[in-house]
Design a protein around this motif. Sequence first.
Motif, mmCIF file in Angstrom:
data_model
loop_
_atom_site.group_PDB
_atom_site.id
_atom_site.type_symbol
_atom_site.label_atom_id
_atom_site.label_comp_id
_atom_site.label_asym_id
_atom_site.label_seq_id
_atom_site.Cartn_x
_atom_site.Cartn_y
_atom_site.Cartn_z
ATOM 1 N N LEU A 1 41.465 45.317 35.844
ATOM 2 C CA LEU A 1 40.850 43.890 36.748
ATOM 3 C C LEU A 1 40.764 44.240 38.119
ATOM 4 O O LEU A 1 40.522 44.079 38.657
ATOM 5 C CB LEU A 1 41.857 42.264 36.093
ATOM 6 C CG LEU A 1 41.971 41.759 34.649
ATOM 7 C CD1 LEU A 1 42.655 40.733 35.077
ATOM 8 C CD2 LEU A 1 39.789 41.894 34.667
ATOM 9 N N ARG A 2 41.934 45.138 38.423
ATOM 10 C CA ARG A 2 42.104 45.220 39.817
ATOM 11 C C ARG A 2 41.300 46.332 40.322
ATOM 12 O O ARG A 2 40.848 46.477 41.663
ATOM 13 C CB ARG A 2 43.421 45.542 40.022
ATOM 14 C CG ARG A 2 44.658 44.389 40.476
ATOM 15 C CD ARG A 2 45.939 45.696 40.759
ATOM 16 N NE ARG A 2 45.627 46.760 41.438
ATOM 17 C CZ ARG A 2 45.896 45.339 43.027
ATOM 18 N NH1 ARG A 2 45.936 44.408 43.321
ATOM 19 N NH2 ARG A 2 46.323 46.203 43.723
ATOM 20 N N HIS A 3 40.778 46.790 39.600
ATOM 21 C CA HIS A 3 39.469 47.928 39.651
ATOM 22 C C HIS A 3 37.940 47.414 39.850
ATOM 23 O O HIS A 3 37.247 47.671 40.796
ATOM 24 C CB HIS A 3 38.895 49.069 38.763
ATOM 25 C CG HIS A 3 39.905 50.229 38.632
ATOM 26 N ND1 HIS A 3 39.747 51.401 39.891
ATOM 27 C CD2 HIS A 3 40.904 51.007 37.726
ATOM 28 C CE1 HIS A 3 40.805 51.892 39.804
ATOM 29 N NE2 HIS A 3 41.583 52.003 38.686
ATOM 30 N N GLU A 4 37.774 45.831 39.301
ATOM 31 C CA GLU A 4 36.826 45.383 38.815
ATOM 32 C C GLU A 4 36.997 43.995 40.312
ATOM 33 O O GLU A 4 36.076 44.611 41.597
ATOM 34 C CB GLU A 4 37.124 43.976 37.801
ATOM 35 C CG GLU A 4 36.795 44.965 37.043
ATOM 36 C CD GLU A 4 36.191 44.125 35.815
ATOM 37 O OE1 GLU A 4 36.343 42.407 35.925
ATOM 38 O OE2 GLU A 4 36.152 44.544 34.263
ATOM 39 N N MET A 5 38.291 44.349 40.785
ATOM 40 C CA MET A 5 38.307 43.491 42.198
ATOM 41 C C MET A 5 37.849 44.673 43.399
ATOM 42 O O MET A 5 37.643 43.767 44.126
ATOM 43 C CB MET A 5 39.899 43.091 42.098
ATOM 44 C CG MET A 5 40.328 41.507 41.428
ATOM 45 S SD MET A 5 41.733 41.114 41.218
ATOM 46 C CE MET A 5 42.617 40.849 42.483
ATOM 47 N N ALA A 6 38.914 45.795 43.384
ATOM 48 C CA ALA A 6 38.506 46.736 44.299
ATOM 49 C C ALA A 6 36.757 47.013 44.655
ATOM 50 O O ALA A 6 36.100 47.042 45.257
ATOM 51 C CB ALA A 6 39.024 48.046 44.183
ATOM 52 N N SER A 7 35.714 47.157 42.704
ATOM 53 C CA SER A 7 34.218 47.295 43.481
ATOM 54 C C SER A 7 33.778 46.383 43.764
ATOM 55 O O SER A 7 33.571 46.618 44.837
ATOM 56 C CB SER A 7 34.350 47.538 41.779
ATOM 57 O OG SER A 7 34.538 48.554 41.151
ATOM 58 N N GLU A 8 34.518 44.818 43.681
ATOM 59 C CA GLU A 8 33.657 43.933 44.037
ATOM 60 C C GLU A 8 34.157 43.927 45.611
ATOM 61 O O GLU A 8 33.021 43.287 46.527
ATOM 62 C CB GLU A 8 34.491 42.520 43.648
ATOM 63 C CG GLU A 8 33.675 42.179 42.870
ATOM 64 C CD GLU A 8 34.666 41.185 41.319
ATOM 65 O OE1 GLU A 8 35.442 40.701 42.536
ATOM 66 O OE2 GLU A 8 34.965 40.925 40.428
#
Length: 226
Positions: A212-219
């Motif tokens: 989820l943190r990687h997804e947040m970073a991608s966003e």
Amino acid sequence: MKSAFIESRPFLLLSLLFGISYFFVRDSNIPGLYLMLWKGAGVGFLAVYALVRLHRIDGKIVGAIMALGAIGDMAIEYDQTMGAIAFLVGHILAILFYSRFRRHKLAFSQKLFVILLVPLSVLIAWTLPSDRADALGVAIYCLSVALMAAMAWTSRFTRYQVGAGAILFLVSDMLIFARMGPLETSMIPEMLVWPLYYFGQFMIATGIVRTLRHEMASESSDPVQA
């Protein structure tokens, strides 16, 4: 990097410290209340880790799932029913959580694995208790664990961490059920139940947070440390 260490590493290190050391002190002369808190701290710090690293509703949900596991770890030392209820609520919450992150495409082998996982786990669990009066309750409880593991396996979280961690959790519980029957006098459950359970929880918590943190970073296009 420094901020990530300050925010997350201490909680993971504390979780590992208490989770691993509990295996070696559980049969010691430490007073019961302290030993109970020691046991709960392993997964309890995973709850804190999730809350700190995910500043959104998902962090609160994962934190609640881990907190219910920690409560179950402690409560089961005094009342098995209370401990089982805490775990059951945690499994239901986890099932609902994973349902929000379903993997859209599954290979045939993965579909077959999940289709067989739940009924076979429940059937095996039902056959294990020597006291057949316990069989139905064990099967019902196993259903919640197996469904949780199946949902984790079919979620878009990494199977090699979250999915595998959930399977370790299921295997740990199956060994507990086996201790009620064919492995009653065996050292296998004594040696494996806690390590499989704790590291399963550790893999689940860290795998979800990392994804989820990687997804947040991608966003946000910002670098992130899990």
